[in-house]
Each structure stands twice: as C-alpha cells, then as structure tokens.
Design a protein around this motif. Structure first.
Motif, PDB file in Angstrom:
ATOM      1  N   LEU A  13       5.357   2.218   9.708  1.00  0.00           N
ATOM      2  CA  LEU A  13       4.439   2.003   8.584  1.00  0.00           C
ATOM      3  C   LEU A  13       5.126   1.254   7.451  1.00  0.00           C
ATOM      4  CD1 LEU A  13       2.838   5.561   8.611  1.00  0.00           C
ATOM      5  CD2 LEU A  13       1.614   3.438   9.114  1.00  0.00           C
ATOM      6  N   ALA A  14       6.379   1.608   7.184  1.00  0.00           N
ATOM      7  CA  ALA A  14       7.137   0.938   6.120  1.00  0.00           C
ATOM      8  C   ALA A  14       7.320  -0.542   6.427  1.00  0.00           C
ATOM      9  CB  ALA A  14       8.491   1.617   5.940  1.00  0.00           C
ATOM     10  N   GLU A  15       7.582  -0.856   7.680  1.00  0.00           N
ATOM     11  CA  GLU A  15       7.738  -2.249   8.089  1.00  0.00           C
ATOM     12  C   GLU A  15       6.447  -3.023   7.841  1.00  0.00           C
ATOM     13  OE1 GLU A  15       9.170  -4.847  11.985  1.00  0.00           O
ATOM     14  OE2 GLU A  15       8.785  -2.697  12.176  1.00  0.00           O
ATOM     15  N   LYS A  16       5.314  -2.392   8.127  1.00  0.00           N
ATOM     16  CA  LYS A  16       4.015  -3.054   7.975  1.00  0.00           C
ATOM     17  C   LYS A  16       3.621  -3.206   6.507  1.00  0.00           C
ATOM     18  CE  LYS A  16       0.512  -4.640  10.451  1.00  0.00           C
ATOM     19  NZ  LYS A  16       0.673  -5.695  11.483  1.00  0.00           N
ATOM     20  N   ALA A  17       3.999  -2.228   5.663  1.00  0.00           N
ATOM     21  CA  ALA A  17       3.575  -2.227   4.264  1.00  0.00           C
ATOM     22  C   ALA A  17       4.400  -3.155   3.385  1.00  0.00           C
ATOM     23  CB  ALA A  17       3.616  -0.811   3.705  1.00  0.00           C
ATOM     24  N   ILE A  46       5.968   4.853   1.336  1.00  0.00           N
ATOM     25  CA  ILE A  46       5.565   5.792   2.376  1.00  0.00           C
ATOM     26  C   ILE A  46       6.126   7.169   2.049  1.00  0.00           C
ATOM     27  CG2 ILE A  46       5.931   6.458   4.799  1.00  0.00           C
ATOM     28  CD1 ILE A  46       5.613   2.828   3.684  1.00  0.00           C
ATOM     29  N   VAL A  47       5.284   8.191   2.181  1.00  0.00           N
ATOM     30  CA  VAL A  47       5.725   9.574   2.061  1.00  0.00           C
ATOM     31  C   VAL A  47       5.606  10.203   3.449  1.00  0.00           C
ATOM     32  CG1 VAL A  47       5.294  11.846   1.055  1.00  0.00           C
ATOM     33  CG2 VAL A  47       4.994   9.786  -0.335  1.00  0.00           C
ATOM     34  N   GLY A  48       6.707  10.725   3.959  1.00  0.00           N
ATOM     35  CA  GLY A  48       6.708  11.437   5.233  1.00  0.00           C
ATOM     36  C   GLY A  48       6.785  12.931   4.978  1.00  0.00           C
ATOM     37  N   LEU A  49       5.813  13.671   5.474  1.00  0.00           N
ATOM     38  CA  LEU A  49       5.738  15.114   5.227  1.00  0.00           C
ATOM     39  C   LEU A  49       5.777  15.877   6.542  1.00  0.00           C
ATOM     40  CD1 LEU A  49       3.580  17.044   2.720  1.00  0.00           C
ATOM     41  CD2 LEU A  49       3.274  17.576   5.149  1.00  0.00           C
ATOM     42  N   ASP A  50       6.601  16.915   6.585  1.00  0.00           N
ATOM     43  CA  ASP A  50       6.682  17.767   7.772  1.00  0.00           C
ATOM     44  C   ASP A  50       7.120  19.155   7.310  1.00  0.00           C
ATOM     45  OD1 ASP A  50       6.915  16.990  11.022  1.00  0.00           O
ATOM     46  OD2 ASP A  50       7.833  18.892  10.469  1.00  0.00           O
ATOM     47  N   PHE A  51       6.748  20.214   8.065  1.00  0.00           N
ATOM     48  CA  PHE A  51       7.202  21.523   7.619  1.00  0.00           C
ATOM     49  C   PHE A  51       8.420  22.025   8.364  1.00  0.00           C
ATOM     50  CE2 PHE A  51       5.504  23.005  11.327  1.00  0.00           C
ATOM     51  CZ  PHE A  51       4.499  23.964  11.338  1.00  0.00           C
ATOM     52  N   SER A  52       8.981  21.193   9.266  1.00  0.00           N
ATOM     53  CA  SER A  52      10.218  21.550   9.957  1.00  0.00           C
ATOM     54  C   SER A  52      11.408  20.903   9.249  1.00  0.00           C
ATOM     55  CB  SER A  52      10.181  21.101  11.412  1.00  0.00           C
ATOM     56  OG  SER A  52      11.463  21.218  11.998  1.00  0.00           O
ATOM     57  N   GLU A  53      12.269  21.737   8.695  1.00  0.00           N
ATOM     58  CA  GLU A  53      13.447  21.235   7.986  1.00  0.00           C
ATOM     59  C   GLU A  53      14.357  20.445   8.917  1.00  0.00           C
ATOM     60  OE1 GLU A  53      16.886  23.184   5.161  1.00  0.00           O
ATOM     61  OE2 GLU A  53      15.013  24.282   5.425  1.00  0.00           O
ATOM     62  N   ASN A  54      14.520  20.909  10.151  1.00  0.00           N
ATOM     63  CA  ASN A  54      15.393  20.214  11.103  1.00  0.00           C
ATOM     64  C   ASN A  54      14.841  18.839  11.482  1.00  0.00           C
ATOM     65  OD1 ASN A  54      17.109  22.373  11.067  1.00  0.00           O
ATOM     66  ND2 ASN A  54      16.521  23.182  13.053  1.00  0.00           N
ATOM     67  N   MET A  55      13.527  18.747  11.643  1.00  0.00           N
ATOM     68  CA  MET A  55      12.928  17.450  11.958  1.00  0.00           C
ATOM     69  C   MET A  55      13.103  16.484  10.787  1.00  0.00           C
ATOM     70  SD  MET A  55      11.694  17.486  15.085  1.00  0.00           S
ATOM     71  CE  MET A  55      10.176  16.652  15.512  1.00  0.00           C
ATOM     72  N   ASP A  97      -3.536   4.987   0.081  1.00  0.00           N
ATOM     73  CA  ASP A  97      -4.379   3.970   0.712  1.00  0.00           C
ATOM     74  C   ASP A  97      -4.620   4.273   2.182  1.00  0.00           C
ATOM     75  OD1 ASP A  97      -4.615   1.987  -1.515  1.00  0.00           O
ATOM     76  OD2 ASP A  97      -2.433   1.957  -1.299  1.00  0.00           O
ATOM     77  N   CYS A  98      -3.682   4.952   2.798  1.00  0.00           N
ATOM     78  CA  CYS A  98      -3.774   5.266   4.226  1.00  0.00           C
ATOM     79  C   CYS A  98      -3.062   6.589   4.481  1.00  0.00           C
ATOM     80  CB  CYS A  98      -3.130   4.147   5.051  1.00  0.00           C
ATOM     81  SG  CYS A  98      -3.149   4.415   6.839  1.00  0.00           S
ATOM     82  N   THR A  99      -3.653   7.413   5.330  1.00  0.00           N
ATOM     83  CA  THR A  99      -3.043   8.686   5.702  1.00  0.00           C
ATOM     84  C   THR A  99      -2.992   8.761   7.217  1.00  0.00           C
ATOM     85  OG1 THR A  99      -4.039   9.685   3.747  1.00  0.00           O
ATOM     86  CG2 THR A  99      -3.117  11.178   5.363  1.00  0.00           C
ATOM     87  N   GLN A 101       0.812  -1.209   0.000  1.00  0.00           N
ATOM     88  CA  GLN A 101       0.000   0.000   0.000  1.00  0.00           C
ATOM     89  C   GLN A 101       0.856   1.274   0.000  1.00  0.00           C
ATOM     90  OE1 GLN A 101      -2.868  -0.403   3.267  1.00  0.00           O
ATOM     91  NE2 GLN A 101      -4.410  -1.017   1.765  1.00  0.00           N
ATOM     92  N   SER A 102       0.232   2.367  -0.443  1.00  0.00           N
ATOM     93  CA  SER A 102       0.868   3.685  -0.397  1.00  0.00           C
ATOM     94  C   SER A 102       0.310   4.441   0.804  1.00  0.00           C
ATOM     95  CB  SER A 102       0.578   4.463  -1.679  1.00  0.00           C
ATOM     96  OG  SER A 102      -0.818   4.644  -1.854  1.00  0.00           O
ATOM     97  N   ILE A 103       1.213   5.053   1.577  1.00  0.00           N
ATOM     98  CA  ILE A 103       0.820   5.678   2.845  1.00  0.00           C
ATOM     99  C   ILE A 103       1.453   7.057   2.946  1.00  0.00           C
ATOM    100  CG2 ILE A 103       0.838   5.444   5.364  1.00  0.00           C
ATOM    101  CD1 ILE A 103       1.293   2.400   4.900  1.00  0.00           C
ATOM    102  N   LEU A 104       0.654   8.014   3.374  1.00  0.00           N
ATOM    103  CA  LEU A 104       1.153   9.357   3.650  1.00  0.00           C
ATOM    104  C   LEU A 104       1.161   9.568   5.157  1.00  0.00           C
ATOM    105  CD1 LEU A 104       1.929  12.301   2.921  1.00  0.00           C
ATOM    106  CD2 LEU A 104      -0.528  12.797   2.808  1.00  0.00           C
ATOM    107  N   ASP A 105       2.314   9.927   5.702  1.00  0.00           N
ATOM    108  CA  ASP A 105       2.468  10.215   7.132  1.00  0.00           C
ATOM    109  C   ASP A 105       2.753  11.707   7.283  1.00  0.00           C
ATOM    110  OD1 ASP A 105       2.865   9.972   9.882  1.00  0.00           O
ATOM    111  OD2 ASP A 105       4.981   9.405   9.649  1.00  0.00           O
ATOM    112  N   ILE A 106       1.725  12.476   7.687  1.00  0.00           N
ATOM    113  CA  ILE A 106       1.918  13.920   7.800  1.00  0.00           C
ATOM    114  C   ILE A 106       2.392  14.277   9.210  1.00  0.00           C
ATOM    115  CG2 ILE A 106       0.132  14.284   6.059  1.00  0.00           C
ATOM    116  CD1 ILE A 106      -1.605  15.526   8.282  1.00  0.00           C
ATOM    117  N   CYS A 107       3.039  15.432   9.323  1.00  0.00           N
ATOM    118  CA  CYS A 107       3.692  15.820  10.587  1.00  0.00           C
ATOM    119  C   CYS A 107       4.589  14.673  11.034  1.00  0.00           C
ATOM    120  CB  CYS A 107       2.670  16.178  11.662  1.00  0.00           C
ATOM    121  SG  CYS A 107       1.544  17.509  11.217  1.00  0.00           S
ATOM    122  N   CYS A 108       5.386  14.160  10.102  1.00  0.00           N
ATOM    123  CA  CYS A 108       6.133  12.919  10.344  1.00  0.00           C
ATOM    124  C   CYS A 108       7.270  13.098  11.340  1.00  0.00           C
ATOM    125  CB  CYS A 108       6.670  12.358   9.038  1.00  0.00           C
ATOM    126  SG  CYS A 108       7.972  13.354   8.263  1.00  0.00           S
TER     127      CYS A 108
END
Length: 238
Positions: A69-73, A79-88, A123-125, A53-60
């Motif tokens: 999530l990657a282990e489960k999929a 998996i796409v991990g999205l965050d707005f903090s460059e340092n994180m 498939d999952c967010t 499956q394809s999964i989006l993880d926001i505020c990752c």
C-alpha cells in the motif's frame, strides 16, 4: 455468552499468531506457492489508491500488505498498520525497516472490532488475510466503514473456498492435512497449524461476504475470485 465466546476467540487468535510470527511469511509463501504476493498486489491495484492518500491496514500481521500500500500511495502517502499481536507487529517492523517506506508506515497495537480512530479518518481501509480470524466479521467491516472517508474504499483480500467440486476436495485435503503437518515442524506442543484449517471452514462463502459489505452500508461492491477461487478480493465504496 456470545461476548465471552468472542473474547476467548480473540485470546486464542492472539496466542496463535504470536507463536508463528517468525515463520509466518516463509510458510505463507511455501503453502501458496508464492501466490499470496500476487493476491496482495492484485488487491492493491484494484483499490484505486491515489498518491498521497491515508490508508489504514487492519490485522496487518507482518506488514506485507502495508508495504504494498505504501508503494502505491507514493511519497506523500501515510499508512497505519494495526494488529493486536505484539509478535506480529515486531516482525512487521523488521520487514518495513528493509524497505524505503519506514517513515510512511506507522504500526500500532489495536483491536479490529474497536478501531481507535474517529469517523471518516482514512481514504482507504484494508484487511489482508485477517477476516477469517476476527471474532465478528460484520462488526469488523462496520468499523472499517466507520473510519473510512465518504467516497473512500474498503478492501478485503482473503482465502476463499473453490467452487469446483474436485478442486474444493483437493484444496481442503491439502489445507487440513498436508499444511498442518509441514507447518507444525519444530513445534513440540500447542501445534498451531492444526488450528488454522478451522478458520477457513467457518469463513462465510464469497457471496455471503459480499452481502455483508452491502449490509454495513458500502456501495458499488466489486469482487474477484483468484486462482480458481482459492482467494477472493472484495471492494466497496463508502
């Protein structure tokens, strides 16, 4: 005025998490007695994730939920991990490099209120320990709903507020006094951990978040209160 407040909150949260990125994982484990790992794994196991499956993880953040999530999929999962903090995101990249999943997790900078993806993309967010920090919870969940495929899952795992009076008092005593004292060691100014308790104070109750899931259009809402209500998992189907 409301829009200005949201922008100020976003700027504040970005600066806050940028300043604590390097110690975020260690202090999370210490402050929760490593329960944060249990909460994440519990949420992933309830999300009905299938291989490929394809999964989006926001505020990752630092990528811990993205890794689970990657282990489960499985090998074909993306998996796409999205965050707005460059340092994180930098910290997430370091964490992911230590796993077998670096080819299956893509990191990108972005805003949870304006997800840069077409409708019905995943498939999952998911969102892990980020809901209390977004400027607009209904808008965030609405965006998660929008980019999720029909029949897909929207999931949140987040801190919560214990309902038992004595536990609730002890929890807020710890969260508002002891946690900031320990967390701010080494910071000479702008002590960031004194600002974190406010995010929990303003977080809606467990039942209110469940109602917001319904309001954005999700069905078959399931919720779980973990560790005496200190954390909560919410799931809904599009």
């Amino acid at each position: 005025m409301e829009q200005m407040d949201k922008h100020r909150r976003e700027d504040f949260v970005q600066e806050l998490f940028g300043s604590i990125a390097k110690r975020y994982d260690l202090l999370n484990a210490v402050f929760t007695l490593n329960q944060d790992s249990y909460w994440r794994n519990f949420a992933v196991n309830k999300a009905n994730i299938k291989t490929g499956q394809s999964i989006l993880d926001i505020c990752c953040g630092t990528g811990k939920l993205s890794i689970a999530l990657a282990e489960k999929a499985g090998l074909q999962g993306q998996i796409v991990g999205l965050d707005f903090s460059e340092n994180m995101l930098r910290q997430a990249e370091d964490n992911i490099k230590k796993t077998p999943y670096s080819q299956r997790i893509t990191l990108m900078q972005g805003n949870a209120l304006h997800l840069p993806f077409p409708d019905h993309s995943f498939d999952c967010t998911t969102i892990g320990f980020g809901l209390r920090n977004v400027a607009d919870i209904p808008k965030t969940l609405s965006e998660m709903y929008r980019v999720t495929k029909s029949g897909g899952t929207v999931l949140s795992v987040e801190l919560s507020k214990p309902s038992a009076p004595i536990l609730k008092q002890l929890y807020f005593l710890y969260f508002e006094h002891l946690l900031p004292l320990i967390g701010n060691l080494g910071f000479h100014k702008n002590q960031p951990y004194y600002n974190l308790p406010a995010s929990l104070r303003t977080l809606p109750e467990h039942s209110v978040i469940q109602n917001i899931f319904l309001q954005v259009g999700l069905k078959q809402i399931t919720s779980y209160q973990l560790t005496g209500g200190i954390a909560a998992v919410h799931l809904g189907i599009k």
